[in-house]
Design a protein around this motif. Structure first.
Motif, PDB file in Angstrom:
ATOM      1  N   HIS A   1       0.823  -1.216   0.000  1.00 16.44           N
ATOM      2  CA  HIS A   1       0.000   0.000   0.000  1.00 16.44           C
ATOM      3  C   HIS A   1       0.858   1.268   0.000  1.00 16.44           C
ATOM      4  CE1 HIS A   1      -3.917  -1.962   1.672  1.00 16.44           C
ATOM      5  NE2 HIS A   1      -3.303  -2.727   0.801  1.00 16.44           N
ATOM      6  N   SER A   2       2.050   1.201   0.602  1.00 19.52           N
ATOM      7  CA  SER A   2       2.896   2.399   0.687  1.00 19.52           C
ATOM      8  C   SER A   2       3.274   2.862  -0.720  1.00 19.52           C
ATOM      9  CB  SER A   2       4.176   2.099   1.462  1.00 19.52           C
ATOM     10  OG  SER A   2       3.879   1.577   2.728  1.00 19.52           O
ATOM     11  N   THR A   3       3.235   4.175  -0.919  1.00 21.91           N
ATOM     12  CA  THR A   3       3.552   4.735  -2.236  1.00 21.91           C
ATOM     13  C   THR A   3       4.549   5.867  -2.063  1.00 21.91           C
ATOM     14  OG1 THR A   3       1.310   4.257  -2.953  1.00 21.91           O
ATOM     15  CG2 THR A   3       2.536   5.827  -4.298  1.00 21.91           C
ATOM     16  N   GLY A   4       5.585   5.878  -2.873  1.00 20.11           N
ATOM     17  CA  GLY A   4       6.614   6.897  -2.747  1.00 20.11           C
ATOM     18  C   GLY A   4       6.573   7.894  -3.885  1.00 20.11           C
ATOM     19  N   ARG A   5       7.608   8.704  -3.949  1.00 18.07           N
ATOM     20  CA  ARG A   5       7.694   9.710  -5.019  1.00 18.07           C
ATOM     21  C   ARG A   5       9.154   9.950  -5.391  1.00 18.07           C
ATOM     22  NH1 ARG A   5       5.527  16.004  -4.982  1.00 18.07           N
ATOM     23  NH2 ARG A   5       6.657  16.554  -6.907  1.00 18.07           N
ATOM     24  N   LEU A   6       9.363  10.203  -6.664  1.00 16.54           N
ATOM     25  CA  LEU A   6      10.707  10.530  -7.165  1.00 16.54           C
ATOM     26  C   LEU A   6      10.750  12.028  -7.467  1.00 16.54           C
ATOM     27  CD1 LEU A   6      12.762   8.573  -9.746  1.00 16.54           C
ATOM     28  CD2 LEU A   6      12.189  10.933 -10.275  1.00 16.54           C
TER      29      LEU A   6
ATOM     30  N   MET B   1      14.837   9.458  -4.489  1.00 14.02           N
ATOM     31  CA  MET B   1      13.765   8.468  -4.441  1.00 14.02           C
ATOM     32  C   MET B   1      13.296   8.297  -2.996  1.00 14.02           C
ATOM     33  SD  MET B   1      15.475   8.028  -7.327  1.00 14.02           S
ATOM     34  CE  MET B   1      16.965   7.169  -6.902  1.00 14.02           C
ATOM     35  N   ASP B   2      12.121   8.852  -2.730  1.00 13.78           N
ATOM     36  CA  ASP B   2      11.540   8.685  -1.397  1.00 13.78           C
ATOM     37  C   ASP B   2      10.522   7.551  -1.506  1.00 13.78           C
ATOM     38  OD1 ASP B   2      10.586   8.885   1.126  1.00 13.78           O
ATOM     39  OD2 ASP B   2       9.482  10.751   0.815  1.00 13.78           O
ATOM     40  N   THR B   3      10.964   6.334  -1.216  1.00 12.97           N
ATOM     41  CA  THR B   3      10.119   5.153  -1.486  1.00 12.97           C
ATOM     42  C   THR B   3       9.033   4.948  -0.433  1.00 12.97           C
ATOM     43  OG1 THR B   3      11.868   3.901  -0.399  1.00 12.97           O
ATOM     44  CG2 THR B   3      11.836   3.863  -2.806  1.00 12.97           C
ATOM     45  N   ARG B   4       9.223   5.508   0.748  1.00 14.53           N
ATOM     46  CA  ARG B   4       8.237   5.442   1.837  1.00 14.53           C
ATOM     47  C   ARG B   4       7.871   4.002   2.229  1.00 14.53           C
ATOM     48  NH1 ARG B   4       6.387   9.864   3.522  1.00 14.53           N
ATOM     49  NH2 ARG B   4       4.332   9.107   4.176  1.00 14.53           N
ATOM     50  N   TYR B   5       8.878   3.118   2.171  1.00 16.80           N
ATOM     51  CA  TYR B   5       8.641   1.726   2.584  1.00 16.80           C
ATOM     52  C   TYR B   5       8.105   1.683   4.013  1.00 16.80           C
ATOM     53  CZ  TYR B   5      12.003   0.503  -1.172  1.00 16.80           C
ATOM     54  OH  TYR B   5      12.663   0.364  -2.360  1.00 16.80           O
ATOM     55  N   LEU B   6       7.107   0.850   4.227  1.00 11.44           N
ATOM     56  CA  LEU B   6       6.546   0.584   5.568  1.00 11.44           C
ATOM     57  C   LEU B   6       5.978   1.830   6.251  1.00 11.44           C
ATOM     58  CD1 LEU B   6       9.193  -2.001   6.905  1.00 11.44           C
ATOM     59  CD2 LEU B   6       6.957  -2.467   5.896  1.00 11.44           C
ATOM     60  N   THR B   7       5.512   2.771   5.445  1.00 11.90           N
ATOM     61  CA  THR B   7       4.833   3.921   6.058  1.00 11.90           C
ATOM     62  C   THR B   7       3.345   3.621   6.240  1.00 11.90           C
ATOM     63  OG1 THR B   7       4.683   4.870   3.854  1.00 11.90           O
ATOM     64  CG2 THR B   7       6.404   5.746   5.287  1.00 11.90           C
TER      65      THR B   7
ATOM     66  N   ARG C   1      11.799  -3.308   9.875  1.00 18.02           N
ATOM     67  CA  ARG C   1      12.211  -1.902   9.721  1.00 18.02           C
ATOM     68  C   ARG C   1      13.730  -1.779   9.577  1.00 18.02           C
ATOM     69  NH1 ARG C   1       7.782   1.140   9.940  1.00 18.02           N
ATOM     70  NH2 ARG C   1       6.102   0.719  11.433  1.00 18.02           N
ATOM     71  N   THR C   2      14.453  -2.820   9.992  1.00 17.68           N
ATOM     72  CA  THR C   2      15.911  -2.761   9.925  1.00 17.68           C
ATOM     73  C   THR C   2      16.432  -3.232   8.576  1.00 17.68           C
ATOM     74  OG1 THR C   2      16.061  -3.068  12.294  1.00 17.68           O
ATOM     75  CG2 THR C   2      18.042  -3.578  11.033  1.00 17.68           C
ATOM     76  N   VAL C   3      16.004  -4.401   8.132  1.00 14.93           N
ATOM     77  CA  VAL C   3      16.662  -4.963   6.934  1.00 14.93           C
ATOM     78  C   VAL C   3      15.775  -5.000   5.692  1.00 14.93           C
ATOM     79  CG1 VAL C   3      18.312  -6.347   8.225  1.00 14.93           C
ATOM     80  CG2 VAL C   3      16.155  -7.370   7.562  1.00 14.93           C
ATOM     81  N   THR C   4      14.545  -4.499   5.793  1.00 15.49           N
ATOM     82  CA  THR C   4      13.714  -4.470   4.589  1.00 15.49           C
ATOM     83  C   THR C   4      14.491  -3.820   3.459  1.00 15.49           C
ATOM     84  OG1 THR C   4      11.488  -4.547   5.478  1.00 15.49           O
ATOM     85  CG2 THR C   4      11.788  -3.166   3.551  1.00 15.49           C
ATOM     86  N   THR C   5      14.454  -4.487   2.325  1.00 15.52           N
ATOM     87  CA  THR C   5      15.141  -3.928   1.165  1.00 15.52           C
ATOM     88  C   THR C   5      14.265  -4.160  -0.062  1.00 15.52           C
ATOM     89  OG1 THR C   5      17.219  -3.932  -0.041  1.00 15.52           O
ATOM     90  CG2 THR C   5      16.507  -6.047   0.780  1.00 15.52           C
ATOM     91  N   THR C   6      14.761  -3.725  -1.201  1.00 16.87           N
ATOM     92  CA  THR C   6      13.955  -3.850  -2.418  1.00 16.87           C
ATOM     93  C   THR C   6      14.353  -5.078  -3.204  1.00 16.87           C
ATOM     94  OG1 THR C   6      13.482  -2.838  -4.554  1.00 16.87           O
ATOM     95  CG2 THR C   6      15.621  -2.346  -3.610  1.00 16.87           C
TER      96      THR C   6
END
Ligand SMILES: Cc1cc2nc3c(=O)[nH]c(=O)nc-3n(C[C@H](O)[C@H](O)[C@H](O)COP(=O)(O)OP(=O)(O)OC[C@H]3O[C@@H](n4cnc5c(N)ncnc54)[C@H](O)[C@@H]3O)c2cc1C
Length: 619
Positions: free
Chosen positions: A465-470, A483-489, A547-552
């Motif tokens: 559901h989280s959506t970021g912006r470039l 790149m503000d990916t806003r992971y886990l917001t 929140r520590t190791v989440t990656t893409t």
């Protein structure tokens, strides 16, 4: 399943010739492959004008250039910022080792603290291919189209007329040459053997991942074809690998095979800095793309398009290029003194798939068949017999539903099992982490450095559901965008990650898996275990883990959204709104991320988009 029974399934490798013969053979094949890759570079002078200009030779760009030049009267120039492919980019098991090398742009997110990225001082690495073939060279070779509902929902939600699953399926099939007779027999309507891109099922998967697959199937999880009508279940991932055990990229399939076409030219190390537009507007107040400005050999040059300019520079570079050229959100462009030619929401809607890797020690090395050691022996096996550790990167996946998901035929969680050897260099391993906890990460990996016997259990949330912006960082094309990916917001994503990590930890601790693998003993740096109870019930630790190791997993998409809504950048025929003769065809057009890996859909976009270009130009 008995360990002995599985060990017997280890492939028997052919006997090897003398060292001298191995060395000579390997050298000749290395040379042949290098010559083939280098042949992609144009030897001819670049003309002033072509029918079509394509920016980027990645997953999408390679297909578009090849399809358009099937017509011998049509000329195409591809400008690619990166170098040609290499023998290492060819090698399936090497996939994860290309990140942060010269074939990776080396992007990272803006600080994602406090929501995610703690292990990386907030900045999560965003690998993207800087090479002919683009990110298809860095990827894990997985061929996964997503769920039919992904495409149908685009039509409903974003008005993407013509993009329902039934309408796009022929374009998936156009590229595919599925070499697995079992898959073709189960779902003949969903597969093709006539396309040019080889799609195979791993032939010698590591026994350890087969144990997980077979044991989970015994518990009632169905074996499914991930590219068939349903995703819920388990299997080995289908992957884009040639019969000769080398990586198939769209560039190796569509461009290298086409290197003798007189109407197709590819210029490598050509960095496009600006789209050129006509100075006047048409009666509908639209501007027209007429060419490109690019840098090559320390010179700035211009080239013009008789028909169209096609942007296939990927989800980060395409929006950057549009904004630098005056197509983007007016307010944002004005911050950098860029004149807005067309006010469009470029850079919004940045979507991605995130994952967390759990590290397990595999007790018995005989349960491993893949690896990353470039020994002469392994190279000989790979180059000559198409077997051995370098020849594969098998992954078992399992799709399932979180407790929150009520659309059961559209699963949201995935667990993958894959062998994940550690390189023999602690500093290299530690360098992946930020400075804050780097010493602790060294301690965490020190007992395991150089070990082959690591199982990665990868936990994914596939419908985020989280959506970021470039954003632009400046008006200089050489400055990386932000790149503000806003992971886990979004709390839904946090809860989903906790659930998938908890499920994986509990599952791997159960018999018989506990006879084969054990979770690394130490908690990960920066996170505390609960004093009592099993690890998979310790919600605070699991959230901290995420929140520590989440990656893409490298699936950034959506920054030039397609649709018929006001927030879209391109229309369903992939034309940039308000601009004539300019299309975007790459990962940036996803209106919403699909529930699968992104390469196969992007190949489909390119096949479909090429047809649209041909139709709209009457060629
Ligand atoms: C580590 C990793 C693992 C992945 N694993 C998988 C997987 O297993 N399966 C899967 O389906 N997907 C996977 N993906 C995602 C998938 O590979 C990408 O979504 C896909 O390759 C993107 O295709 P594209 O055409 O949009 O862009 P790209 O393939 O990235 O192509 C863009 C090209 O444009 C060039 N370019 C950019 N800017 C310029 C410029 N200004 N001038 C000239 N050239 C330029 C780039 O150098 C590049 O070659 C992974 C990605 C990564 C990074």
């Amino acid at each position: 399943m008995e360990l002995e029974a599985l060990s017997v399934r280890q492939p028997v490798l052919p006997s090897l010739p003398s060292l001298t013969v191995q060395l000579l053979t390997v050298s000749v094949i290395l040379l042949q492959r290098t010559i083939r890759h280098n042949s992609i570079n144009t030897k001819r002078q670049i003309a002033d004008q072509y029918d079509f200009l394509v920016v980027g030779s990645g997953t999408a760009g390679a297909i578009i250039a090849a399809r358009l030049t099937e017509n011998p009267d049509i000329t195409v120039l591809v400008l690619e910022a990166g170098q040609q492919q290499t023998v290492t980019t060819d090698t399936p098991s090497w996939a994860r080792q290309e990140v942060r090398t010269e074939v990776d742009w080396g992007y990272e997110t803006t600080s994602q603290l406090p929501y995610s990225g703690r292990a990386f001082d907030g900045h999560v690495g965003l690998p993207r291919g800087l090479v002919v073939g683009g990110s298809h060279n860095l990827n894990y070779l997985v061929y996964s189209r997503g769920n039919p509902k992904d495409f149908d929902s685009w039509v409903e939600e974003f008005g993407t007329t013509g993009w329902s699953y039934q309408e796009v399926l022929p374009y998936f099939l156009r590229s595919e040459n599925n070499t697995d007779p079992k898959i073709n027999a189960i779902n003949p309507a969903y597969h093709s053997t006539n396309g040019p891109v080889p799609v195979m099922t791993p032939k010698n998967p590591d026994p350890i991942i087969s144990i997980f697959k077979e044991e989970l199937m015994k518990r009632g999880i169905p074996e499914v074809d991930q590219n068939g009508p349903t995703q819920l279940g388990i299997n080995y991932f289908q992957q884009t690998i040639y019969e000769n055990a080398t990586r198939a990229t769209t560039a190796s399939v569509f461009l290298e095979a086409n290197d003798k076409k007189p109407n197709l030219q590819i210029l490598t190390r050509a960095f496009v800095t600006r789209i050129l537009f006509s100075e006047t507007r048409d009666s509908d107040d639209r501007i027209t793309a007429i060419g490109l400005e690019f840098e090559h050999n320390n010179q700035t040059r211009r080239v013009y398009a008789k028909r169209e300019v096609i942007l296939s520079a990927g989800s980060i570079n395409t929006p950057q290029l549009l904004m630098l050229s005056g197509v983007g959100p007016a307010e944002h462009l004005s911050e950098f003194g860029i004149e807005t030619l067309v006010n469009l929401p470029v850079g919004y809607n940045l979507k991605d798939h995130i994952f967390v890797q759990l590290d397990y020690e595999i007790f018995n090395e005989s349960l491993i068949t893949s690896g990353i050691d470039w020994t002469l022996e392994n190279m000989y096996y790979n180059f000559v017999d198409f077997v051995g550790p370098l020849s594969q990167f098998p992954i078992v996946y399992m799709y399932f539903n979180s407790r929150m998901n009520n659309e059961t035929d559209w699963p949201d969680l995935q667990i993958d099992f894959t062998v994940s050897p550690l390189v023999n260099d602690l500093e290299q391993i530690a360098s992946r982490y930020g400075s804050v906890y780097r010493d602790q990460w060294r301690d965490y990996y020190r007992p395991h450095v150089g070990q082959r016997n690591r199982l990665g259990i990868l936990c994914f949330h596939y419908r985020p559901h989280s959506t970021g912006r470039l954003y632009l960082n400046s008006s200089n094309p050489h400055d990386f965008p932000l790149m503000d990916t806003r992971y886990l917001t979004d709390q839904y994503d946090v809860d989903s990650m906790i659930e998938v990590i908890s499920t994986a930890l509990e599952l791997a601790s159960m018999p018989p898996f506990d006879q084969y693998v054990r979770l690394y003993r130490q908690p990960i740096p920066g996170c505390q275990l609960c004093p009592n109870g099993p690890i998979w019930k310790c919600r605070s630790y699991l959230e901290c883990y995420a929140r520590t190791v989440t990656t893409t997993v490298g699936h950034q998409v959506g920054t030039c959204k397609m649709g018929n809504t006001n927030d879209s950048v391109v229309d369903p025929r992939l034309r940039v709104r308000g601009v004539n003769r300019l299309r975007v065809i790459d990962g940036s057009i996803f209106p919403h991320i699909t529930n699968g890996n992104t390469n196969a859909p992007i190949m489909m976009f390119a096949e479909y988009g090429s047809d649209m270009i041909r139709q709209d130009n009457g060629i």
